[in-house]
Design a protein around this motif. Structure first.
Motif, PDB file in Angstrom:
ATOM      1  N   THR B 114      17.635  67.036  25.701  1.00  0.00           N
ATOM      2  CA  THR B 114      17.470  65.780  24.962  1.00  0.00           C
ATOM      3  C   THR B 114      16.680  65.956  23.669  1.00  0.00           C
ATOM      4  N   LEU B 119       9.048  62.462  22.003  1.00  0.00           N
ATOM      5  CA  LEU B 119      10.300  61.724  22.041  1.00  0.00           C
ATOM      6  C   LEU B 119      10.470  60.751  20.875  1.00  0.00           C
ATOM      7  N   ASP B 120       9.359  60.122  20.426  1.00  0.00           N
ATOM      8  CA  ASP B 120       9.520  59.139  19.343  1.00  0.00           C
ATOM      9  C   ASP B 120       9.777  59.818  17.996  1.00  0.00           C
ATOM     10  N   ARG B 121       9.254  60.997  17.804  1.00  0.00           N
ATOM     11  CA  ARG B 121       9.532  61.770  16.579  1.00  0.00           C
ATOM     12  C   ARG B 121       9.795  63.224  16.965  1.00  0.00           C
ATOM     13  N   PRO B 122      10.954  63.512  17.542  1.00  0.00           N
ATOM     14  CA  PRO B 122      11.187  64.884  18.031  1.00  0.00           C
ATOM     15  C   PRO B 122      11.247  65.896  16.900  1.00  0.00           C
ATOM     16  N   LYS B 123      10.848  67.110  17.244  1.00  0.00           N
ATOM     17  CA  LYS B 123      10.972  68.216  16.299  1.00  0.00           C
ATOM     18  C   LYS B 123      12.455  68.572  16.169  1.00  0.00           C
ATOM     19  N   VAL B 124      13.147  68.619  17.285  1.00  0.00           N
ATOM     20  CA  VAL B 124      14.590  68.837  17.274  1.00  0.00           C
ATOM     21  C   VAL B 124      15.237  67.865  18.251  1.00  0.00           C
ATOM     22  N   LYS B 125      16.134  67.019  17.744  1.00  0.00           N
ATOM     23  CA  LYS B 125      16.922  66.171  18.655  1.00  0.00           C
ATOM     24  C   LYS B 125      18.119  66.987  19.097  1.00  0.00           C
ATOM     25  N   LEU B 126      18.163  67.285  20.379  1.00  0.00           N
ATOM     26  CA  LEU B 126      19.303  68.021  20.938  1.00  0.00           C
ATOM     27  C   LEU B 126      20.439  67.037  21.212  1.00  0.00           C
ATOM     28  N   GLY B 127      21.565  67.548  21.676  1.00  0.00           N
ATOM     29  CA  GLY B 127      22.773  66.718  21.781  1.00  0.00           C
ATOM     30  C   GLY B 127      22.735  65.663  22.872  1.00  0.00           C
ATOM     31  N   ASP B 160       9.581  69.463  27.509  1.00  0.00           N
ATOM     32  CA  ASP B 160       9.095  68.310  26.734  1.00  0.00           C
ATOM     33  C   ASP B 160       9.730  67.015  27.252  1.00  0.00           C
ATOM     34  N   PHE B 161      10.912  67.138  27.808  1.00  0.00           N
ATOM     35  CA  PHE B 161      11.663  65.984  28.324  1.00  0.00           C
ATOM     36  C   PHE B 161      12.518  66.527  29.471  1.00  0.00           C
TER      37      PHE B 161
END
Lengths: 306, 276
Positions: B114, B119-127, B160-161
């Motif tokens: 994820t 989560l509110d400002r992720p370093k990398v948003k995965l798919g 992280d998630f």
């Protein structure tokens, strides 16, 4: 959701896209790089739609392009990306990281359960998964319930009733009967759960021809249908055409670069191409014709993916 | 006969399948996809192979395409499940095995697809996880894999998630949460193969012959537990290698590996004993 009994639902693309209003919850048909309702997506951007809440299972350029154009407020898909092939969805990723769209990532099976709750006219459906996963942090609307028969703790999820479902089909008639090829993904469930279904089809044909091919979504669930050849491009719509990998490479590069390169893509293919006819011209008739050669031989098919 | 790491890796993934299992993979997972077809064409003739985004049952694709939802993956299938047919079967507990990967994987087999970072400002948003969140709860066995173990960022102390649950999360164990599936059984990486001990913690069982235990330890973010009978991974047979090459002529599986990893090649009899 309510049955739609108008005898003639054939409209142009502009009017079809007009069913989607600013802020609407929009379900996107198809999946990954197959049968995405791209002509409708492009038309929504041309018409300047804003604040959309998009829902779906596994998606790619449809969601990414809408996000790139600033049309989206909330993303509620189980996946947005280009798989191992072209990687993360550039505009979606950027918007999520900058906090300019709200990410309500979900799970295919949960969305399915929520659509079924809407179809059944029930206030919730229970699911056994979800517990233990942080997906629940993105969905404060989920609740825990105790099964009255076994005592098991389950997660109750509320109905999902999209305002409009956008679906692209190879064949349809002017009444709204649609024929789709497998996999249907969530299209059938969206059609039954959404208030309106707006479809584009490669070809409008006689009712007899749709019936012969098989009616996947019946006319009484459909509000409007528009004829748009290559309406799923650059994703696939078999048996007509395979997906356009070079075009997806072009898009993902532009979207990753952002700024003027992304603006140039949008101008060339979307906002600056005022109709789908202009879009097809911008892509190139030769390029489009090549995508239909998949059926000639395995070698020809493989060549499209090389 | 020489072979490369991607071929060997796919064969090891395939060997986590048992014959007569009902097996599914997620999309964007070419290594798992190729592995399932290798298993079905070699030692697991009677498995039920369900394609990850087309839900085609036992297809005979002419090649693996770069997307999980392509008509080529349905060729030869006598039946195509509907989306809900597959998810219902999995919820009932009728699917034996699923392949899952993650940008992060912790010691208990929880996976994150994820977001990296807050989560509110992720370093990398995965798919995103597709159907994994629910499937991981009820599918009988999970085979996890990653081709990015060496990066040191993939096998982590804490995800992280948590997108898909493994054996235990801060909310509790699988038994405490009432999940019916058994959780992760194997974790295959480009450095070695892990199983899970009685605590549900990963344990190194096999190691590639060109990899040292120190390399594995340095790349693993959680306590490295090593089985008493640690051995090199078993080499691929010529039949398995032939199956890999026939099914994946475009080399789609290679997209999962870094260019450096793809330079790892092996020859039967030198690095690897022949098991032809």
């Amino acid at each position: 959701m309510p049955f739609h009994l108008d005898p003639d639902k054939l409209v142009d693309l502009e009017r079809a896209a007009g069913f989607v209003t600013d802020g609407a919850m929009v379900a996107l048909g198809g999946g990954l790089s197959a049968r995405l309702p791209m002509a409708l997506v492009r038309e929504l951007i041309r018409q300047g739609r804003r604040g959309l809440h998009v829902v779906g299972s596994a998606h790619g350029i449809d969601v990414d392009l809408l996000v790139a154009a600033g049309a989206v407020a909330v993303c509620e898909e189980s996946y947005v990306g280009f798989e191992q092939d072209l990687g993360l969805a550039p505009a979606y990723r950027r918007a999520a990281q900058e906090g300019t769209v709200e990410i309500r990532e979900s799970c295919c099976a949960t969305i399915l359960a929520q659509l079924r709750a809407a179809e059944f006219g029930l206030p919730f459906m229970p699911v056994r998964g979800v517990k233990g996963s942080d997906i629940r942090r993105l969905h404060p609307e989920y609740r825990e319930i105790t099964c009255p028969f076994t005592g098991e703790t389950l997660v109750a999820v509320p109905p999902l009733r999209p305002d409009v479902a956008l679906i692209h089909a190879p064949l349809g008639d002017r009444h709204g009967n649609l024929h789709l090829d497998q996999p249907y993904v969530l299209d059938e469930r969206f059609a039954a759960a959404a208030r309106n279904v707006v479809a584009t089809v490669e070809r409008v044909v006689s009712t007899e021809e749709v019936v012969r091919a098989g009616v996947t979504i019946p006319a009484h669930l459909v509000s409007a249908v528009a004829e748009v050849p290559y309406g799923a491009h650059p994703t696939s719509c078999y048996p007509a055409y395979a997906y356009d990998r070079p075009h997806l490479v072009e898009y993902t590069r532009a979207a990753a670069a952002g700024g003027t390169e992304l603006a140039r893509y949008l101008d060339r293919y979307v906002t600056g191409a005022p109709t789908e006819e202009a879009y097809r011209k911008a892509v190139g008739e030769d390029r489009l014709a090549k995508l239909t050669t998949w059926s000639a031989s395995t070698a020809a098919w493989k060549e499209l993916f090389a | 006969m020489s072979f490369s790491i991607d071929e060997w890796f796919v064969v090891l993934l395939a060997r986590t399948i048992r014959d007569r299992e009902v097996v599914f993979h997620g999309f964007g997972s070419p290594c798992a996809q190729v592995a399932m077809h290798v298993a079905r064409r070699t030692f697991a003739r009677d498995m039920l192979l369900i394609e990850g985004a087309t839900y085609a049952v036992n297809p005979e694709p002419p090649f693996i395409p770069p997307t999980g939802n392509d008509l080529s993956l349905q060729q030869g299938a006598r039946y195509r499940m509907r989306f809900e047919e597959f998810f219902d079967a999995a919820a009932r507990g009728d699917v034996d095995r699923m392949f899952l990967s993650g940008g992060q994987i912790d010691a208990y087999g929880n996976t994150n697809v994820t977001a990296i970072g807050p989560l509110d400002r992720p370093k990398v948003k995965l798919g995103g996880g597709g159907g994994g969140c629910n499937l991981a709860a009820t599918v009988r066995h999970l085979t996890l894999w990653t081709t990015r173990h060496r990066s040191g960022r993939t096998l982590v102390e804490r995800c992280d998630f948590i997108t898909d649950m493994g054996h235990r999360t801060p909310e509790g164990s699988r038994a405490e949460l009432g999940f019916t599936g058994g959780g992760p059984e194997w974790l295959v990486t480009e450095l070695g193969v892990f199983d899970y001990d009685a605590d549900g913690h990963a344990r190194l069982r096999r190691i590639f012959p060109d990899v040292s235990l120190d390399t594995v330890r340095a790349a693993t973010g959680f306590e490295l537990r090593v089985a008493g009978d640690l051995r090199p991974v078993d080499p691929p047979s010529s039949a398995e290698l032939a199956a890999v090459r026939t099914i994946d002529p475009l080399g789609v599986r290679r997209a999962e590996f870094s260019p450096e990893e793809l330079g790892r090649t092996f020859v039967h009899g030198t690095h690897a004993a022949c098991s032809c």
